[in-house]
Write an enzyme that holds these catalytic residues in place. Structure first.
Site, PDB file in Angstrom:
ATOM      1  N   LYS A  79      53.457  44.845  29.963  1.00  0.00           N
ATOM      2  CA  LYS A  79      52.565  44.138  30.445  1.00  0.00           C
ATOM      3  C   LYS A  79      51.597  45.604  31.449  1.00  0.00           C
ATOM      4  O   LYS A  79      52.420  44.781  32.191  1.00  0.00           O
ATOM      5  CB  LYS A  79      53.081  42.850  31.246  1.00  0.00           C
TER       6      LYS A  79
HETATM    7  N1  PPE Z   1      49.013  37.047  26.887  1.00  0.00           N
HETATM    8  C1  PPE Z   1      48.626  37.820  28.029  1.00  0.00           C
HETATM    9  C2  PPE Z   1      48.020  38.774  27.393  1.00  0.00           C
HETATM   10  C3  PPE Z   1      49.378  37.553  29.171  1.00  0.00           C
HETATM   11  O1  PPE Z   1      48.668  37.936  30.468  1.00  0.00           O
HETATM   12  C4  PPE Z   1      50.053  36.567  29.088  1.00  0.00           C
HETATM   13  C5  PPE Z   1      50.322  36.699  30.857  1.00  0.00           C
HETATM   14  C6  PPE Z   1      50.211  36.373  28.079  1.00  0.00           C
HETATM   15  C7  PPE Z   1      49.632  36.594  26.950  1.00  0.00           C
HETATM   16  C8  PPE Z   1      51.481  35.180  28.003  1.00  0.00           C
HETATM   17  O2  PPE Z   1      52.822  35.518  28.420  1.00  0.00           O
HETATM   18  P1  PPE Z   1      54.190  34.446  28.968  1.00  0.00           P
HETATM   19  O3  PPE Z   1      53.335  34.964  30.488  1.00  0.00           O
HETATM   20  O4  PPE Z   1      55.496  36.168  29.179  1.00  0.00           O
HETATM   21  O5  PPE Z   1      54.335  33.646  28.173  1.00  0.00           O
HETATM   22  N2  PPE Z   1      49.573  36.611  31.735  1.00  0.00           N
HETATM   23  C9  PPE Z   1      49.795  36.365  32.676  1.00  0.00           C
HETATM   24  C10 PPE Z   1      48.904  37.032  34.164  1.00  0.00           C
HETATM   25  C11 PPE Z   1      48.187  36.260  34.339  1.00  0.00           C
HETATM   26  C12 PPE Z   1      47.211  36.550  35.507  1.00  0.00           C
HETATM   27  O6  PPE Z   1      46.052  36.144  35.542  1.00  0.00           O
HETATM   28  O7  PPE Z   1      47.691  37.309  36.288  1.00  0.00           O
HETATM   29  C13 PPE Z   1      50.720  35.204  33.192  1.00  0.00           C
HETATM   30  O8  PPE Z   1      50.565  34.139  32.826  1.00  0.00           O
HETATM   31  O9  PPE Z   1      51.798  36.034  34.505  1.00  0.00           O
END
Ligand code: PPE
Length: 307
Positions: free
Chosen positions: A159
């Site tokens: 991330k």
């Molecule tokens: N893909 C991406 C690219 C992504 O950023 C997130 C979370 C996910 C999948 C889902 O991952 P999870 O949260 O572990 O289920 N995106 C984070 C950031 C959003 C933002 O605008 O800042 C979040 O949801 O916290």
């Protein structure tokens, strides 16, 4: 300032919100040498609060840095407890948690060398990520003109802030074109993920999501796969094309911020009934039950706290 009473965890200490500052020559500001997490805490029925899957998020945080090639100079326990301490210090019963670790001030130039690595944990209250109505009515989505990061260009299991340049490009384009969110395709043209969410579709009772090739290993995605299978659904992790989504019965996004957000339209094709479908609704209900401590079968996913 509105935040004057709030605290941010900065390199191990809780400091006043206004004092959590860095220099403009911080390496990460120039080269995106940083990794972050997004975590949510929910209020529970018994009056306590609970952080959802804190262990998985802290582990991913360390792995994100490892993939990028630097080490977060703290132990697992320091970050885990730091998150709970920051929630308590800010008296936040429900909200969003943002740990961030970044290469700090030192040498300039791409090579991070031995510049110090700094870490912060901030928390704030954050409602529905894609708008209050989105969870109920679903959102309008377009296929981005931007291809999702190629597997050997960027590291999707990290991330890493740098991955989000691709997301920002797609998000701005989607908003300028009048949509709520964008779906990106991978370099081979298969459906990958959105700018900050994983993607799911449902067709003939089968739930599908992209495999972990070009996408973040989402903790909400992982939780949904487990919940759905426990509920008796078939879940397949496989590649599929955008036209398969056009004829899907349902589609939805998953993410910590977005939770489970139904998609009502993709590229001007109405998906299913054009609103939250039965599978998305069932999963939303199951997910919130678990996150709010009402399903003892998944109690191990919650870290409770009070203040
Ligand atoms: N893909 C991406 C690219 C992504 O950023 C997130 C979370 C996910 C999948 C889902 O991952 P999870 O949260 O572990 O289920 N995106 C984070 C950031 C959003 C933002 O605008 O800042 C979040 O949801 O916290």
């Amino acid at each position: 300032m509105a935040h004057e009473n709030e605290k941010i965890w900065f390199d191990g200490n809780l400091v006043p919100w206004n004092e959590a500052k860095v220099h403009v020559l911080t390496h990460a500001l120039h080269y995106s040498t940083s990794v972050f997490e997004g975590i949510r805490a929910y209020k529970c029925q018994d009056g306590s609060s609970a952080v959802f899957r804190l262990d998985a998020h802290v582990k991913r945080f360390f792995n994100s840095a490892k993939i990028l090639g630097f080490a977060i100079p703290h132990t697992y326990d320091e970050i885990f407890n730091g998150i709970v301490d920051t929630l308590k210090a800010n008296k936040l019963a429900e909200g969003y948690i943002r740990p961030l670790s970044f290469v700090g001030l030192g040498n300039m130039g791409v090579y991070p060398g031995d510049n110090p690595v700094q870490t912060i944990i901030a928390v704030w209250s954050w409602g529905a990520y894609l708008g209050a109505e989105a969870l109920e009515k679903g959102i309008r989505v377009k296929t981005s003109t931007f291809t999702r990061n190629a597997v050997n260009s960027m590291m999707s299991k990290s991330k890493a802030a740098g991955n989000y340049v691709n997301s920002v490009l797609a998000k701005i384009e989607a908003k300028q074109d009048g949509y709520d969110e964008a779906i990106m395709l991978d370099s081979a043209g298969y459906v990958s993920e959105a700018t900050g969410e994983n993607f799911f579709m449902v067709r003939d009772g089968v739930i599908k999501t992209a495999p972990l090739t070009s996408v973040l290993d989402g903790i909400t995605r992982n939780s949904i796969i487990k919940l759905a299978r426990d509920m008796g659904y078939t879940v397949e992790e496989q590649l599929f094309t955008r036209d398969e989504v056009y004829v899907a019965d349902e589609a939805f996004f998953s993410g910590t911020a977005a939770e489970i957000t139904p998609i009502r339209e993709l590229d001007h094709r109405v998906i299913g009934e054009g609103k939250a479908g039965p599978v998305a609704k069932a999963l939303q209900a199951a997910f919130f039950k678990v996150a709010k401590g009402q399903d003892p079968r998944y109690a191990q996913w919650l870290t409770h706290y009070t203040f």
